[in-house]
Write a protein that holds these residues in place. Structure first.
Motif, PDB file in Angstrom:
ATOM      1  N   GLN A   7      -7.007   0.405  -2.667  1.00 41.91           N
ATOM      2  CA  GLN A   7      -7.611   1.671  -2.256  1.00 41.91           C
ATOM      3  C   GLN A   7      -7.367   2.747  -3.316  1.00 41.91           C
ATOM      4  O   GLN A   7      -8.275   3.469  -3.714  1.00 41.91           O
ATOM      5  CB  GLN A   7      -7.029   2.102  -0.908  1.00 41.91           C
ATOM      6  N   ASN A  18     -10.457   2.465  -5.494  1.00 43.46           N
ATOM      7  CA  ASN A  18     -11.223   1.234  -5.281  1.00 43.46           C
ATOM      8  C   ASN A  18     -11.305   0.378  -6.551  1.00 43.46           C
ATOM      9  O   ASN A  18     -12.360   0.265  -7.179  1.00 43.46           O
ATOM     10  CB  ASN A  18     -12.629   1.561  -4.763  1.00 43.46           C
ATOM     11  N   ASP A  46      -4.192  -1.276   1.330  1.00 43.91           N
ATOM     12  CA  ASP A  46      -4.468   0.077   1.799  1.00 43.91           C
ATOM     13  C   ASP A  46      -3.286   0.975   1.464  1.00 43.91           C
ATOM     14  O   ASP A  46      -2.211   0.856   2.062  1.00 43.91           O
ATOM     15  CB  ASP A  46      -4.703   0.051   3.314  1.00 43.91           C
TER      16      ASP A  46
END
Length: 388
Positions: A7, A18, A46
Motif C-alpha cells: 500500500q 501501490n 496493508d
C-alpha cells in the motif's frame, strides 16, 4: 520467488504508493509501480513497508543479557526478542567485562556468522577501554588499558563487523589508526576527554559517538568537550537513545538539527527486558528494575534501556513532527526511518541493506499507521507476523 503489493513503500529515498515488491532467494528482485508492473501479486501488505531496522547497540533481549550468557543460544533469543520490533540486523553488544567473557562472546558471534543466524552482522564491544570517571554501569574492575590480547580479539576476521567503544584518553591515536586499518569501527564514548583529545581520535580514524550526550564530557564555555565535537564534526556518526529518558527531548532535537538525518542514528541500548516480561535483572551488586518505560538501578540511576527500535522511531517522529504543517510530516518520517536503517548501514559499511532496492537483502518491515510493527522479514523470510 514472491511478489507483494504494498500500500505504501519507503525505499530509503522516496515514499511510494501501490508498489510491487518482488523477492527471490533472500534478495529484492524488483520494485515497480503496480499500475504498470507486469508482475502478479501473491500477497497484499496493508501499511507502510520500509527497510528493516539496524541496531548497533543491543546488550540483550528476550529475557537474556549477553554479558550474563554469552552463547549462540542467547543470540538466537535476543534476535527473537527484537524482530517483533522491526530489527533485522543487530550488533550484539558486550558491556565491559573480563577477557574470558569477551572471548566467549566472540566465539558465540563466530558461531552465528558461520551458521548465518539471521540478523547477526557482527559484534559491538562497549569497553573495556573506557574512562573510570564516565564508566556508568560498567564494572570498574574490568576497565583497563588496551592490551595485545584485546587487539587480537577486536581484529578477528571471523566475527563479522566489529565495532568498539573506547575513551580516547585510554587508547592512543596510533592504536585507533591500526584498529581502523583492520576494519574495526571505532566509536567514542564513556569518556571525560577534552575537545582536542577527541579531535585527535577522529583524525586517527574514529567515526562514531556512542549514545550521544550520555557518559561523555559536556559542553562548557571554555572547554567544548566531546558533545561539541559530536555536534560539529561532519566526519562522524552518532547514536542516540531516543527513549526520552536518556536524553532530554530538546537535546534530541539539537542533535537532529546539528548532526542531521544522514549521520544521526537511532540505537536502543536494550537490556534483557526488551521482548520479554522481565521486570528485574541482577547487575553486579545491585538490580536493574523496569519502572514504567525506564530501567533503573537501586539508587535510581539509569541502567541501559527497555527501548525497542520501533519505539525509538515513534518517539523521534512524534518529537520532530510536532507542530509541523500537514504537508511536512512525511518528510520527517522518511528521515527518521533512515536514522533507523540507512544511517547505521552506512556507518558499518553494510552496503547490502538499509534501503530497499534491487540487489539488496530482502530485509523489510511492515508498519501500521501508529508505526507499530505488523510483520518483519529477514532475507525474504517472515521472522515476525502480527498480521493474523
Amino acid at each position: 520467488m514472491k511478489t507483494y503489493l504494498t500500500q505504501h513503500l519507503f525505499d530509503g529515498v522516496q515514499m511510494h504508493r501501490n508498489m510491487h515488491l518482488q523477492v527471490d532467494e533472500g534478495l529484492i528482485v524488483a520494485i515497480l509501480p503496480a499500475s504498470t508492473s507486469p508482475l502478479e501479486a501473491d500477497e497484499s501488505l496493508d501499511g507502510l513497508v520500509c527497510a528493516g531496522f539496524i541496531d548497533t547497540q543491543v546488550n540483550g533481549g528476550g529475557g537474556v543479557l549477553f554479558n550474563h550468557e554469552p552463547s549462540f543460544q542467547s543470540l538466537q533469543t535476543m534476535m527473537r526478542g527484537h524482530t517483533k520490533f522491526g530489527t533485522t540486523t543487530m550488533l550484539p553488544t558486550l558491556i565491559t567485562d573480563s577477557g574470558t567473557i569477551m572471548q566467549k562472546a566472540a566465539t558465540a558471534v563466530k558461531q552465528a556468522i558461520e551458521t548465518s543466524l539471521p540478523g547477526i552482522a557482527g559484534m559491538h564491544f562497549e569497553g573495556p577501554h573506557l574512562s573510570l570517571a564516565k564508566k556508568g554501569i560498567h564494572p570498574s574492575e574490568h576497565v583497563r588499558s588496551i592490551s595485545d590480547v584485546d587487539l587480537m580479539t577486536f581484529t578477528r576476521s571471523d566475527i563479522g563487523k566489529v565495532m568498539i567503544t573506547i575513551a580516547p584518553e585510554n587508547v592512543p591515536p596510533d592504536i585507533i589508526t591500526d584498529l581502523v586499518k583492520h576494519g574495526v569501527v571505532v566509536s567514542l564514548g564513556h569518556s571525560a576527554a577534552s575537545f582536542d583529545l577527541v579531535q585527535g581520535a577522529i583524525e586517527a580514524g574514529a567515526i562514531g559517538f556512542t549514545h550521544l550526550f550520555n557518559a561523555m564530557s559536556g559542553l562548557t564555555a571554555r572547554e567544548p568537550g566531546m558533545i561539541a565535537s559530536a555536534l560539529t564534526d561532519p566526519r562522524i556518526f552518532a547514536g542516540l537513545i531516543a527513549d526520552l529518558h536518556h536524553v532530554h527531548p530538546i537535546n534530541c532535537k539539537l542533535a537532529y538539527h546539528c548532526i542531521g538525518p544522514s549521520r544521526l542514528m537511532l540505537v536502543t541500548d536494550a537490556m534483557a527486558h526488551v521482548g520479554s516480561d522481565m521486570q528485574s535483572l541482577p547487575w553486579l551488586d545491585s538490580t536493574i528494575t523496569k519502572v514504567g518505560n525506564k530501567l533503573v538501578l537501586e539508587d535510581g540511576s539509569i541502567a541501559g534501556s527497555c527501548l525497542d527500535m520501533a519505539g525509538a522511531v515513534k518517539n523521534m517522529f512524534d518529537l520532530l513532527s510536532a507542530g509541523l504543517p500537514d504537508d511536512q510530516p512525511n518528510d520527517v518520517l522518511s528521515e527518521v526511518l533512515n536514522m533507523a536503517s540507512q544511517v547505521p548501514a552506512n556507518m558499518l559499511s553494510l552496503s547490502d541493506r538499509g534501503e530497499l532496492k534491487p540487489g539488496n537483502r530482502a530485509d523489510f518491515v511492515l508498519l501500521n499507521d501508529d508505526l507499530q510493527v505488523k510483520a518483519c522479514w529477514i532475507d525474504g523470510k517472515v521472522v515476525f507476523d502480527h498480521l493474523t
